[in-house]
Enzyme design. Structure first.
Site, mmCIF file in Angstrom:
data_model
loop_
_atom_site.group_PDB
_atom_site.id
_atom_site.type_symbol
_atom_site.label_atom_id
_atom_site.label_comp_id
_atom_site.label_asym_id
_atom_site.label_seq_id
_atom_site.Cartn_x
_atom_site.Cartn_y
_atom_site.Cartn_z
ATOM 1 C CG HIS A 1 -1.976 -1.077 1.161
ATOM 2 N ND1 HIS A 1 -3.165 -1.000 0.493
ATOM 3 C CD2 HIS A 1 -1.941 -2.321 1.710
ATOM 4 C CE1 HIS A 1 -3.832 -2.132 0.641
ATOM 5 N NE2 HIS A 1 -3.112 -2.959 1.359
ATOM 6 C CG ASN B 1 -7.946 -4.352 0.592
ATOM 7 O OD1 ASN B 1 -7.202 -3.389 0.570
ATOM 8 N ND2 ASN B 1 -7.553 -5.558 0.926
ATOM 9 C CE1 TYR C 1 -2.578 -4.316 8.278
ATOM 10 C CE2 TYR C 1 -2.855 -2.054 7.591
ATOM 11 C CZ TYR C 1 -2.929 -3.395 7.323
ATOM 12 O OH TYR C 1 -3.337 -3.821 6.097
#
Ligand code: NDP
Length: 491
Positions: A64, A137, A344
């Site tokens: 990303h 997404n 993350y």
């Protein structure tokens, strides 16, 4: 003129200064030993400029990396108070500020916006009880149901480690060995694989998340953000003619022109009882909940209406994390989600530093009070860098030191009865039915695009990989398999 707060002397606010605030007499010439001589060692201002320049980049995201983002508003149109205590989901008409980042997945920061690739769709809701990040997404499912496969998957889809070129053999070799990817790879190879712009994609939580209410009842939920601009896509040929930065340009210009993109926000809701008896594992990220079983419920509108002022400070430093949850919203037993809860935060600490949540784009709009202290760039939030207590528990609630809020204790999460800790083989899960369901709702034109897009890559793979993939397509739908075989054979 303003006054220096310490000395009281007048400062011209447009005076160029060094980073320690001192006026700079000359920013065009270095100090040199004579008009033709070398630069001398006392050029500390030159060295400061060059050293800062060397540090202008933070590590780009491994996935990303290429993204575009904007601010906007979420308006609740249907109260979810029966399902959740989340304060931004209570009153119809309530508005919450958001930041939405779109991205491609596989390419680096300067890659094309028009790759055949899923699009990241991450929304930060700045609620009054903290930030909730919906890190999704543009697809309702994912290639994997277990995070242990994620690094292998991404390695196989990125460039070849020797040639640094796209590697269709690796792409299909991974999929041949992982039939759980078939549903998502069918979406990726379909006509929806290359969106025309970020305004023309849907967003999905993909994961099953949860909502919980005052009574401590938990509901499983999937979030859907349906584009009000309509789905618009490009063929490979059309995409090849687009400028690499086209989706970024489209987003910036449409917002600058007052043409604000928007999405209708829907949820699917499942009770714990329904989950226990459902024929599909509701926590399997490779599967959807068919709409006929769990219809979409309209709950709001999301609009983007303000561009970022500085791409690096805001879009590049934006740190979305599925672990950013608020009271009333929880996770689920989805094991990909658990991997992401760790992954993350870890990525942000590596890329930005321990205090990444103090950077303005990431900082909650409500007060942050806790006993986490120090680390790189501590002090951005004065509440975390003052003279107050730095330990808990303490006896200082009466002087305003933060204390727990037991009323937001999340209800316990049900697991399978008598679960035993072990490694479970899930290769025989049904990896095919929903890929087939998708194939069967496609028009003739969509089917043709799908098989041609597959044949483009699969025809470059070895025969063993081709054979393994043919079996998977057959198992999804006989016609799907037959058409792919034919298209590959004709290459
Ligand atoms: P439905 O007919 O009720 O829904 C089909 C959904 O598929 C619609 O939401 C439509 O989205 C979407 N869709 C159509 N073409 C494509 C495509 N090429 N790529 C991705 N999505 C597409 O059927 P079911 O709910 O029974 O699902 C059937 C299949 O549809 C699933 O196996 C799944 O692949 C796909 N799907 C299902 C979703 C769900 O949450 N149930 C969500 C998205 C896809 P739109 O309204 O935007 O045109």
């Amino acid at each position: 003129m303003s006054k220096c707060p310490f000395s009281g002397t007048a400062i011209n606010p447009t005076t160029l200064t060094s980073s320690n605030g001192a006026p700079v007499a000359n920013d065009n010439q270095s100090r040199t030993a004579g008009p033709r001589g070398p630069v001398t060692f006392d050029n500390h201002y030159l060295f400061e400029k060059l050293a800062h320049f060397n540090r202008e980049r933070i590590p780009e995201r491994v996935v990303h990396a290429r993204g575009s983002a904007a601010y906007g508003t979420f308006t609740l149109t249907k109260s979810l108070s029966d399902y959740t205590i989340a304060d931004f989901l209570q009153q119809e008409g309530q508005q919450t500020n958001v930041f939405l980042r779109f991205s491609t997945v596989g390419g680096g920061q300067d890659s094309s916006d028009y790759a055949r690739d899923p699009r990241g769709f991450s929304v930060k809701f700045y609620t009054e009880q903290g930030n909730w990040d919906m890190v999704g997404n543009n697809t309702p499912v994912f290639f994997l149901r277990d995070g242990i496969k994620f690094p292998d998957f991404i390695h196989s889809q990125k460039k070849n480690p020797r040639t640094n070129l796209p590697d269709p053999q690796a792409v299909y070799e991974f999929w041949a060995n992982n039939p759980q990817s078939l549903h998502q790879s069918t979406i990726l190879m379909s006509d929806r694989g290359i969106p025309l712009s970020y305004r023309h994609v849907n967003g999905y939580s993909s994961h099953t998340l949860s909502l919980w209410n005052k009574a401590g009842e938990r509901y499983w939920v999937k979030w859907h953000f349906k584009t009000n601009q309509g789905i618009k896509t490009l063929t490979n040929e059309e995409a090849a003619r687009m400028p690499a930065y086209g989706a970024q340009q489209d987003l910036v210009e449409s917002i600058d022109n007052g043409d604000f993109p928007s999405w209708t926000v829907n949820v699917q809701i499942m009770t714990e009882e329904e989950a226990r008896n459902y024929r599909i594992n509701p926590f399997d990220l490779t599967k959807v909940w068919p709409h006929s079983d769990f219809p979409l419920i309209d709950v709001g509108q999301l609009e983007l209406n303000r561009n970022v002022e500085n791409y690096f400070a805001e879009t590049e430093q934006a740190a979305f994390a599925p672990s950013n949850l608020v009271p009333g919203i929880g996770v689920s037993p989805d094991r990909m989600l658990q991997a992401r809860l760790i992954g993350y935060q870890d990525a942000h600490r590596y890329r930005i530093g321990a205090n990444y949540n103090q950077i303005p784009v990431n900082a909650p709009r409500c007060p942050v009070h806790n006993y986490q202290r120090d680390g790189a760039f501590a002090g951005v939030n004065p509440a975390l860098a003052g003279s107050g207590a730095n330990f808990y528990p303490n006896n200082r609630a009466r002087v305003g030191e933060p204390a727990e809020a037991p009323e937001v204790q999340e209800p316990p999460m049900p697991l399978e009865q008598d679960a035993w800790l072990d490694i479970y083989d899930n290769r025989d899960e049904d990896n095919y039915s929903q890929a087939g369901d998708l194939y069967r709702i496609m028009s003739e034109d969509q089917k043709q695009q799908l098989v041609q897009n597959i044949a483009d890559g699969l025809s470059q793979a070895t025969q063993d990989v081709q054979e393994a993939m043919f079996v998977q397509y057959d198992l999804a739908d006989k016609d799907y398999g037959a058409r792919v075989r034919k298209a590959v054979a004709s290459r």
